[in-house]
Design an enzyme around this catalytic site. Structure first.
Site, PDB file in Angstrom:
ATOM      1  CB  SER A 440      32.213  40.627  44.526  1.00  0.00           C
ATOM      2  OG  SER A 440      32.672  39.994  43.209  1.00  0.00           O
ATOM      3  N   PRO A 441      34.420  40.186  45.151  1.00  0.00           N
ATOM      4  CG  PRO A 441      36.849  39.521  44.247  1.00  0.00           C
ATOM      5  CD  PRO A 441      35.534  39.705  44.142  1.00  0.00           C
ATOM      6  CD  GLN A 519      40.397  39.257  42.937  1.00  0.00           C
ATOM      7  OE1 GLN A 519      40.359  41.472  42.529  1.00  0.00           O
ATOM      8  NE2 GLN A 519      39.445  39.360  41.430  1.00  0.00           N
ATOM      9  CE1 TYR A 601      43.198  47.436  38.150  1.00  0.00           C
ATOM     10  CE2 TYR A 601      41.540  45.454  38.454  1.00  0.00           C
ATOM     11  CZ  TYR A 601      41.969  46.799  38.199  1.00  0.00           C
ATOM     12  OH  TYR A 601      41.304  48.170  38.990  1.00  0.00           O
ATOM     13  NE  ARG A 649      36.566  38.659  39.321  1.00  0.00           N
ATOM     14  CZ  ARG A 649      35.689  38.914  40.181  1.00  0.00           C
ATOM     15  NH1 ARG A 649      35.654  40.720  39.753  1.00  0.00           N
ATOM     16  NH2 ARG A 649      34.494  38.858  40.637  1.00  0.00           N
ATOM     17  NE  ARG A 743      27.507  49.120  41.698  1.00  0.00           N
ATOM     18  CZ  ARG A 743      28.301  48.582  40.690  1.00  0.00           C
ATOM     19  NH1 ARG A 743      28.219  47.640  40.491  1.00  0.00           N
ATOM     20  NH2 ARG A 743      29.252  49.439  40.153  1.00  0.00           N
TER      21      ARG A 743
END
Length: 795
Positions: A440-441, A519, A601, A649, A743
């Site tokens: 994942s980013p 991304q 964002y 996303r 993680r």
């Protein structure tokens, strides 16, 4: 001389009645002698028996407003874990229960005339009436005073009169409501109606049967609880219940008046029932309510069982939780020196267990609420999806319980022999991912002037060598003003593009078969902040700030900079910045591009009604809020190579009142797919600072699941997916196509390689780099083959 005190009679505040026992002042020790218990269900009765057994000198009085033989529902399911606790605490109760248990191992799932059986599950049930009688007998043997057909006095009077008051008065607890300001209960009413019934024969397994009627989908949950009796629960969405006219047969003030409903249910599920009738016991159509309390005790009053928490019947945990509460409360009262410490320890011990169970129950409940989404799944996948709906049963433990069933599901899914679902390939346009794992980013905040350096090469290169099918960059910013922090990477200069090309070349040459995705995003109102480890979301100090722009001039936090509302000219310029960054990404040889429209964002800020309060063509209804993100998507898609996939996303919920809803998320996903998105990467939240996420294992997956089934588009699930067993389970159940993990890949860059080793998988779905092949087997952790003693000698 004995004193007489009066206790107020519930429901008649102006009257009082004499108490039957002399009250003593409450004690501050953890060994209360005078105990009042409100509610004669299994939890209250078992607590009474345990506490009296631990100290026979205690005076324990239990109030139950119903008669001894009155009960609601029919069968009760208890787990082996719960039974083990009962056996240890009170062998007499355990032995009595053992004599009445009906046991079985199988689950039958019947859908569209297809019958699937999964074995090895292990259930034990008995009649609720039998359970209560066993507990009544045990309480009387021990000397507990049971007052049936008697309303308990007011909680405040009990709290003054007794050392301890245990409120086990159920989901509609009057005690909880009396102290609502202290307990702070939150009750959630759900979307299905259900009717609790019985049949006079024993199912030979736990049975789930789906009926697709002209009014909508209905389901039957059935299980045996005696050699000649079964519990039968009929459930359906509220709108189906009304469309079918069941509400016309229901008089909620008169139990058992729903005879017409019961007869209709028996006809709808005649095949499951073998044509037999159903019977009721104070049965009315009910809407399930989830009960959560911020606190479980107040002074010397403590909540137990459904008064404190509820869990949906589809995972069979109500009685189990109440009995386990009683065990824990009794133990804490024995172990702690003061009552306050004992009640705090009880809540500390039980709260995480209950929260985990409630998360599982919520997942199961919502699965049945959304059952129509899954009806068209392949038959075995549908059955697997049902079995794993709560995330308590997973691919790995189902493979142990019933390897033949699980293998059949894998074959139907298309898994090659001896290949776990996570290692099956997946295609997006001309890109074929060799497995379903995505790194994942993850923002690293380690670039200099937006240029990725050696850290990024090692960080992304290590995870590419670690076996994932797709490795995503962090959010790469399209302009200096679009950065989150001064350490964020960019793609707005040729120097940055050359640095990314270096990383792509390494991954493609040294980890062939691993795809690299970029991304692209713009920070919007969440920019100009410190590096994460210096103060997450804290604004930069002094001259380091740069001006922020957003859909509307709303700061992210009270101490955040207020952004400027973007003008039409600025919107056009930012759209072109995204397109220019996409061109550089294509030249840098990225395999996939993701547009970041999540986490508050810039583009996400346009989508959410909490952050977009514009009055022009880019604000207002969802279609207008989508306009600018779609313009950006179209501009990027136009310059991004046709054979390379694009994903988006999104935040599928804002976790805040008035924000993006699950229905909005489906509409947003559908809009991007209509414009050419190849998959939707489904995240949640981080849009507003006062969000209240419902964290838990795989907690965001249901949003991806819904989008996948309502739009038909591929999805990427993300959020607390931490084990390869989770990945296999989610993919095989059809809830997602790809799983993104963050993680776990920070903890272990070789997570995917190790997942293959732990599953003893060798195949094209994951390839160990040649220098690493010697480590493809798990290292031994210690000697396990020591000789065992041959003889045991007595003294």
């Amino acid at each position: 001389m004995e004193r007489t005190v009066t206790a107020p009679t519930p429901g008649a505040r102006g009257t009082a009645r004499p108490a039957t026992a002399l009250p003593h002042p409450p004690t501050t020790t953890s060994h209360p002698q005078r105990i009042a218990i409100i509610g004669g269900g299994p939890g209250g009765l078992y607590a009474a028996a345990l506490l009296k057994r631990l100290d026979p000198t205690r005076k324990i009085t239990l109030w139950e407003r119903n008669a001894p033989n009155d009960t609601f529902g029919f069968g009760v399911v208890l787990s082996d874990e719960t039974l083990g606790g009962i056996e240890h605490a009170d062998p007499a109760v355990y032995e009595a229960l053992q004599q009445h248990f009906t046991r079985w191992d199988d689950i039958h799932i019947v859908h569209r005339n297809t019958h699937h059986t999964s074995g090895g599950h292990g259930f034990a049930a008995l009649g609720r009436q039998q359970l209560l009688e066993i507990l009544h007998t045990r309480c009387r043997e021990l000397g507990v005073e049971l007052r049936f057909r008697t309303e308990a006095p007011y909680p405040a009077w009990l709290a003054e009169t007794y050392d301890l008051v245990i409120a086990a008065d159920g989901v509609h607890s009057a005690t909880r409501e009396a102290y609502a300001q202290e307990f702070r209960p939150r009750l959630t009413t759900h979307r299905c109606r259900y009717l609790w019934l019985a049949a006079d024969f024993a199912f030979d397994a736990f049975r789930f049967e789906i009926a697709e009627t002209e009014h909508g989908v209905m389901q039957l949950h059935g299980y045996p609880y005696a050699p000649d009796a079964s519990t039968v629960i009929v459930e359906m969405r509220e709108e189906v219940w009304r469309a079918a006219g069941f509400n016309e047969n229901e008089n909620e003030n008169e139990p058992d008046t729903a005879a017409a409903s019961i007869d209709r249910c028996a006809k709808i599920f005649a095949d499951a029932l073998g044509g037999r009738p159903l019977r009721a016991n104070k049965s009315t159509w009910t809407t399930f309510r989830t009960v959560v309390n911020d606190r479980w005790s107040h002074g010397n009053v403590v909540l137990l069982g459904d008064a404190a928490h509820t869990a949906h019947f589809s995972i069979g945990s109500g009685t189990k939780l109440a009995v386990e509460d009683a065990l824990a409360l009794a133990a804490c009262l024995e172990e702690r020196p003061t009552l306050a410490e004992a009640l705090a320890a009880y809540e500390e011990e039980r709260r995480p267990v209950v929260a985990s169970t409630q998360r599982a129950a919520r997942a199961s409940l919502e699965w049945f609420e959304n059952l129509p989404l899954y009806l068209d799944q392949p038959p075995r996948q549908f059955a697997f999806n049902l079995l794993t709906r709560s995330r308590r049963v997973t691919h790995d433990n189902l493979r142990l319980r019933d390897p033949h069933f699980t293998a059949a599901v894998e074959r139907e899914f298309g898994c090659p022999p001896a290949t776990p679902p996570m290692f099956t390939p997946f295609r997006l346009r001309e890109l074929t991912l060799r497995n379903r794992v995505v790194v994942s980013p993850m923002d690293m905040y380690s670039a200099t002037d937006g240029v990725p350096g050696d850290f990024h090469l090692v960080h992304l290169g290590a995870r590419a060598l670690g076996g994932a099918g797709l490795v995503m960059t962090e959010m790469v910013c399209v302009s200096p003003e679009g950065r989150i922090t001064p350490g964020c990477a960019g793609l707005y200069t040729d120097q940055q593009a050359e640095a990314w090309q270096r990383i792509a070349t390494f991954i493609h040459s040294q980890a062939p078969g691993t795809a690299l995705g970029v991304q692209l995003g713009h920070s919007g109102r969440k920019g100009s902040t410190k590096l994460m480890w210096e103060g997450m979301d804290e604004p930069l100090a002094g001259d380091g700030n740069w001006p922020l722009v957003a859909a509307s001039p709303i700061p992210y936090r009270p101490d955040s900079q207020t952004p400027h509302e973007l003008t039409r000219t600025q919107l056009t310029a930012i759209r072109e910045e995204f397109a220019a960054a996409a061109r550089r990404a294509a030249d840098a040889d990225f395999d996939l591009l993701e547009l970041h429209c999540a986490h508050g964002y810039l583009l996400s800020g346009f989508l959410s009604p909490l952050t977009n309060q514009r009055t022009d063509a880019y604000g207002g209804p969802l279609a207008a809020r989508l306009r600018f993100p779609l313009e950006v998507f179209d501009a990027v898609r136009e310059v991004w190579p046709e054979d390379r996939p694009m994903t988006v996303r999104i935040s599928a919920t804002d976790w805040a009142s008035g924000g993006t809803t699950a229905e909005d998320a489906v509409a947003i996903a559908r809009a991007f797919v209509a414009h050419g998105a190849d998959a939707i990467d489904v995240s949640t939240g981080q849009v507003v600072a006062d969000e209240r996420p419902e964290y838990g294992r795989s907690y965001q997956t249901p949003f991806a699941d819904r989008i996948r089934h309502e739009t038909g588009a591929p999805v990427i699930a993300v959020g607390a997916i931490s084990s390869w067993d989770d990945v296999n389970s989610l993919i095989l159940a059809g809830r997602t196509d790809l799983c993104a993990l963050a993680r776990p890949h920070v903890y272990d860059p070789n997570w995917t390689l190790h997942a293959a080793a732990e599953q003893e998988y060798e195949g094209p779905g994951v390839v160990w780099p040649a220098p690493y092949r010697a480590g493809s087997r798990r290292p031994r952790t210690g000697r396990t083959d020591a000789p065992k003693p041959r003889l045991t000698l007595g003294s």
